[in-house]
Design an enzyme around this catalytic site. Structure first.
Site, PDB file in Angstrom:
ATOM      1  N   ASP A  67      19.925  30.093  10.925  1.00 31.00           N
ATOM      2  CA  ASP A  67      18.552  30.018  10.539  1.00 31.00           C
ATOM      3  C   ASP A  67      18.324  31.260   9.582  1.00 31.00           C
ATOM      4  O   ASP A  67      19.392  32.319   9.288  1.00 31.00           O
ATOM      5  CB  ASP A  67      17.683  30.038  11.643  1.00 31.00           C
ATOM      6  N   ASP A 136      13.170  32.642  26.385  1.00 29.59           N
ATOM      7  CA  ASP A 136      12.360  31.360  26.326  1.00 29.59           C
ATOM      8  C   ASP A 136      13.108  30.165  26.380  1.00 29.59           C
ATOM      9  O   ASP A 136      12.565  29.144  26.512  1.00 29.59           O
ATOM     10  CB  ASP A 136      11.204  31.173  25.631  1.00 29.59           C
ATOM     11  N   HIS A 138      14.908  29.297  23.697  1.00 23.67           N
ATOM     12  CA  HIS A 138      15.391  28.754  22.247  1.00 23.67           C
ATOM     13  C   HIS A 138      16.634  28.949  21.642  1.00 23.67           C
ATOM     14  O   HIS A 138      17.410  29.719  22.198  1.00 23.67           O
ATOM     15  CB  HIS A 138      14.110  29.377  21.225  1.00 23.67           C
ATOM     16  N   GLU A 143      11.882  26.740  18.859  1.00 19.66           N
ATOM     17  CA  GLU A 143      11.271  27.197  20.003  1.00 19.66           C
ATOM     18  C   GLU A 143      10.688  26.265  20.893  1.00 19.66           C
ATOM     19  O   GLU A 143      10.965  25.059  20.538  1.00 19.66           O
ATOM     20  CB  GLU A 143       9.948  27.630  19.300  1.00 19.66           C
TER      21      GLU A 143
HETATM   22  C1  GLP Z   1      16.728  34.828  17.640  1.00 19.78           C
HETATM   23  C2  GLP Z   1      17.824  34.128  16.730  1.00 19.78           C
HETATM   24  C3  GLP Z   1      18.669  33.228  17.934  1.00 19.78           C
HETATM   25  C4  GLP Z   1      19.138  34.313  19.039  1.00 19.78           C
HETATM   26  C5  GLP Z   1      18.066  34.921  19.676  1.00 19.78           C
HETATM   27  C6  GLP Z   1      18.548  36.058  20.637  1.00 19.78           C
HETATM   28  O1  GLP Z   1      15.757  34.161  17.907  1.00 19.78           O
HETATM   29  N1  GLP Z   1      17.340  33.306  15.894  1.00 19.78           N
HETATM   30  O2  GLP Z   1      19.818  32.636  17.316  1.00 19.78           O
HETATM   31  O3  GLP Z   1      20.104  33.487  19.780  1.00 19.78           O
HETATM   32  O4  GLP Z   1      17.246  35.608  18.775  1.00 19.78           O
HETATM   33  O5  GLP Z   1      18.773  37.035  20.281  1.00 19.78           O
HETATM   34  P1  GLP Z   1      19.523  38.374  20.795  1.00 19.78           P
HETATM   35  O6  GLP Z   1      21.139  37.843  20.858  1.00 19.78           O
HETATM   36  O7  GLP Z   1      19.164  39.380  20.045  1.00 19.78           O
HETATM   37  O8  GLP Z   1      19.093  38.349  22.354  1.00 19.78           O
END
Ligand code: GLP
Length: 261
Positions: A67, A136, A138, A143
């Site tokens: 992304d 949540d 995702h 989302e």
């Molecule tokens: C963002 C990214 C996800 C990731 C999520 C969790 O939303 N787009 O790919 O899994 O954050 O992030 P973290 O690893 O910092 O908890």
């Protein structure tokens, strides 16, 4: 889905790097799907160490990231282009043009999303997709409520995700509200998935994802339909799992030929 619980995030990150290294050693021109967020950073650091100290080569590897923010210049420190360059790409021997991220600055966003899907297919599909998970549930930026068969497209972030991702932007108002993300259908076509989650903030999402009903309300739960999904957790992220002891028993009794360590 195979759930592996390690005592802490350092050990989990090291095992994640071993799993990816095995894919690259078995297929020098492997196609890797990569993720951002804080979770994969220790795994990336270990891949860099393996490259520098053990000669693990990425010169024929191709990568596709999940992304990117819409409208954010790739040179902005919060952009996923910049994050990947800083933590991984610049340290490896990847060929120029071998790394791909969605183009958040494209004039024609739907067209560039279709082109992204085509380039994944043209590369032969993704061998291993690395994933994190939001609190949540995702996956990437899909989302809750995202179509379970969605493809790469524009999405609007929830308030919770905006807050969780605000650090590199300083101010919550400066976090781009729109993103381009691989869809859940895109992710499900990867030949294997490796999801990492650490900390108590992820415990409920992990329980829902692995032990709850498959539902768009918890996008990660789509992985219950994947033939080869590995979920790598620390003790905290595993703390709400109802079948935790079973997962520990499975891992302890794995036949040697299935082990990475
Ligand atoms: C963002 C990214 C996800 C990731 C999520 C969790 O939303 N787009 O790919 O899994 O954050 O992030 P973290 O690893 O910092 O908890």
């Amino acid at each position: 889905m195979e759930l592996i619980v390690k005592p802490d995030r350092v050990k989990a990150g090291l095992l994640g790097a071993k799993i990816i290294a095995q894919v690259v050693r078995e297929r020098a021109d492997a196609v890797l799907g990569l993720a951002t967020g804080s979770t994969p950073l220790s795994l990336y650091a270990e891949l860099v160490r393996m490259h520098c100290e053990e000669g693990l080569s990425f010169k024929n590897v191709v990568t596709f990231n999940l992304d990117e923010y819409v409208g954010l210049d790739p040179s902005h420190p919060g952009s996923f282009h910049a994050v990947m360059e800083k933590h991984l790409f610049q340290h490896l021997d990847l060929r120029p043009g071998a790394t791909h991220l969605p183009d958040g600055c494209a004039a024609d966003i739907p067209g560039s999303c279709e082109a992204y899907e085509r380039s994944i297919k043209a590369a032969g599909g993704i061998d291993l997709q690395l994933l994190g998970i939001g609190g949540d549930g995702h996956l990437a930026f899909n989302e809750p409520g995202s179509s379970l068969s969605s493809r790469t497209r524009i999405k609007t972030l929830t308030g919770e995700t905006l807050r969780a991702n605000s650090a590199p932007f300083g101010d919550l108002d400066k976090v781009p509200k729109h993103v381009i993300t691989m869809g859940l259908g895109t992710i499900m076509e990867a030949r294997s998935c490796l999801l990492l989650a650490f900390g108590t903030d992820k415990a409920e999402a992990i329980h829902e994802m692995a032990e709850g009903a498959v539902s768009a309300s918890c996008p990660g739960s789509i992985l219950q339909f994947h033939q080869k999904a590995i979920v790598l957790l620390d003790e905290e992220a595993a703390s709400r799992l109802q079948r935790k002891q079973y997962y520990l028993d499975v891992y302890a009794g794995k036949p040697e030929w299935q082990c990475w360590e």
